[in-house]
Design an enzyme around this catalytic site. Structure first.
Site, PDB file in Angstrom:
ATOM      1  N   GLY A 124     -11.342  -4.875   2.850  1.00  0.00           N
ATOM      2  CA  GLY A 124     -11.343  -3.730   1.944  1.00  0.00           C
ATOM      3  C   GLY A 124     -10.544  -3.954   0.688  1.00  0.00           C
ATOM      4  N   GLY A 125     -10.314  -5.225   0.324  1.00  0.00           N
ATOM      5  CA  GLY A 125      -9.648  -5.527  -0.931  1.00  0.00           C
ATOM      6  C   GLY A 125      -8.213  -5.063  -1.010  1.00  0.00           C
ATOM      7  N   SER A 214     -12.586 -10.920   4.685  1.00  0.00           N
ATOM      8  CA  SER A 214     -12.331 -10.537   3.303  1.00  0.00           C
ATOM      9  C   SER A 214     -10.825 -10.374   3.075  1.00  0.00           C
ATOM     10  CB  SER A 214     -13.116  -9.264   2.953  1.00  0.00           C
ATOM     11  OG  SER A 214     -13.171  -9.073   1.566  1.00  0.00           O
TER      12      SER A 214
END
Length: 538
Positions: A124-125, A214
């Protein structure tokens, strides 16, 4: 009459007992979960004190004990966050600054089996996401003999804030002049908590694998570089991303400068004023641009992660790391301009600092049509996140004393079940724009498309028309995960031979798809070596 009353009371006690869920004693007290056909599930377990009030932006503090039996049947609140992607699906609709909770799925029967453990951190960055998301749930893998844990961590302004005042506060109270990376410290606290408590769930504290996708993958690279959870995990897995990619981690001074500017823009002069703002107001004021998500804070990270890996100072543990073959179409990086060579070349020149014709030739991009097809996805994927994954693996292959395995996930997702929405980058859907660009069908696996397959959670995502091929690929990917978590190697019956990349100039890569096979791709390796010359100097 007395006998009848006693019999009724005994019956009542037996009914209550039958309704009681599994109970475990952990740091803080006793918890009670639920039993799902043999898998015990404990949700919303606090692993640190609520980071609110004066604990905002402090390192995670010990759990606050409770009296009696605490219900652990519902997810704790998701971290308060920006809706950065617009498409995430959560297991609870609660959001709060009080978010430091984890969840455990264990197939234990006797609570003494010493089962291997997988801890998964969401992507989710560093802005969004939660351990409650359905795609991360551990029920399927737990039923196959491992314990699965998901854990929240502070995100955005709550998890990655540095400022000169906060650094001075830490110097006075904690003995180091620095600030930031609170979210990474939360992750380390969760890992350490699992190491200390997992035996109560039937787990082996000496067989803990940490994993993520991620931002979660970048988090694994950070945990390997840091010393805060060193020794509490024995293996790592990761998918798509690292901290040693296209840009270095911010210095403390850079992060403090950004944090000081944010404090001023919020109309605050003192750290206490900023702490007095409600979490909702703080989140509203927060604009990610200009505020680094990570920095060399002096506590969690004491040097650039790249230097840690170059010199072999990272945690020396077995690793299984990879990325997807079509992470992102380069169109997404062109600022809304039409997919034409004349529009792409300035973007490439600015990013690589090199002759765009030379770079585009490496990807076989010669025409406008190449931009929206496989070559454009490969270029966009490298600019976005695939190169950073390769660079991490490249360094590990040179400096790790433990086995390192590399994969490339290639299976495209099927068509969607929806006509008015389209897949997003974070697991859910976004509204389809009638005036938006149109693309051919995905030529491979886009960013985050691997998660449901690897975790055995295709059934939790109703927006795709999953078919027998998808379930077959999922079985393969699950078996790879299970083998590695259980043994430290992905090799096993029913899977092709998988060799390590340690010390090899051209690395063997397992291509995971309906036909999963190990391959060497010298031209791809040469491409990475070429762009590495430009990107390592950024």
């Amino acid at each position: 009459m007395k006998k009848i009353a006693l019999s009724a009371f005994a019956l009542l006690l037996s009914v209550v007992a039958m309704g009681q869920g599994p109970q475990v004693r952990v740091e803080g007290g006793m918890i009670e979960g639920i039993d799902s056909s043999g898998v015990k599930i404990f949700r919303g377990i606090p692993f640190a004190a609520p980071p609110v009030g004066q604990l905002r932006w402090k390192a995670p503090q010990p759990v606050v004990a409770w009296q009696g039996v605490r219900a652990a049947k519902e997810f704790g609140p998701n971290p308060i966050q920006k809706n950065a992607f617009g498409d995430m699906v959560f297991g609870t609709n609660k959001f709060s600054e009080d978010c430091l909770y984890l969840n455990v799925w264990t197939p234990t029967k006797a609570y003494n089996e010493k089962l291997p453990v997988l801890i998964y951190f969401n992507g989710g960055g560093f802005l969004s996401g939660s351990g409650s998301e359905p795609r991360y749930q551990g029920l399927t893998l737990a039923r196959k003999g491992i314990i699965v844990v998901t854990a929240n961590y502070r995100e955005g302004i709550f998890g990655f804030y540095a400022s000169t005042q906060l650094s001075k506060e830490n110097e006075k109270a904690n003995g180091y002049k620095g600030s930031g990376n609170q979210g990474f410290m939360d992750q380390a606290a969760a890992i350490n908590w699992v190491h200390r408590n997992i035996a109560a769930f039937g787990g082996d504290p000496n067989r803990i694998t940490i994993d993520g996708e991620s931002a979660g993958s970048s988090s694994i690279s950070a945990q390997m570089a840091s010393g805060m959870a060193r020794g509490s995990f024995s293996q790592v897995m990761a998918s798509s991303g690292s901290l040693v990619g296209t840009r270095r981690v911010a210095t403390l001074e850079e992060a403090e400068k950004g944090g000081d500017a944010f404090m001023k823009s919020a109309g605050c002069k003192k750290l206490a004023d900023l702490r007095n703002l409600s979490a909702e107001k703080l989140n509203e004021l927060y604009k990610p641009a200009g505020l680094p998500s990570t920095c060399v804070d002096g506590k969690f990270l004491t040097e650039q992660p790249r230097e840690t890996y170059v010199n072999g100072r990272q945690a020396q543990v077995p690793a299984l790391i990879g990325n997807n073959n079509c992470e992102l179409p380069v169109m997404f990086l062109m600022g809304g301009k039409a997919p034409m060579m004349e529009n792409l070349k300035p973007v490439v020149k600015d990013f690589f600092g090199a002759d765009p014709d030379e770079i585009l030739a490496l990807y076989n991009i010669h025409t406008d049509a190449d931009i929206v097809n496989r070559p454009g996805y490969e270029l966009g994927g490298d600019m976005f996140i695939a190169y950073s994954t390769w660079k991490w693996l490249d360094l590990l292959g040179k400096t790790s004393t433990e086995p390192i395995y590399r994969y490339l996930y290639c299976h495209p997702r099927p068509e969607t079940t929806l006509t008015d929405k389209e897949p997003g980058l974070a697991g859910g859907t976004t509204e389809k724009k009638s005036d938006g660009p149109t693309f051919p069908p995905n030529p491979g696996a886009v960013h985050s498309a691997d998660i449901e397959y690897a975790m055995g959670n295709l059934a939790t995502n109703h927006m795709f028309k999953w078919n027998e091929n998808d379930y077959q690929v999922s079985e393969i990917f699950q078996q790879i995960y299970l083998n590695f978590v259980k043994t430290g190697s992905p090799n096993g019956l029913g899977l092709p031979q998988w060799d390590t990349i340690n010390g090899k100039a051209v690395a063997p890569v397992m291509h995971i798809d309906l036909k999963t096979q190990q391959m060497t791709t010298p031209k791809v390796e040469e491409r990475y070596r070429t762009i590495d010359k430009y990107l390592m100097n950024k």
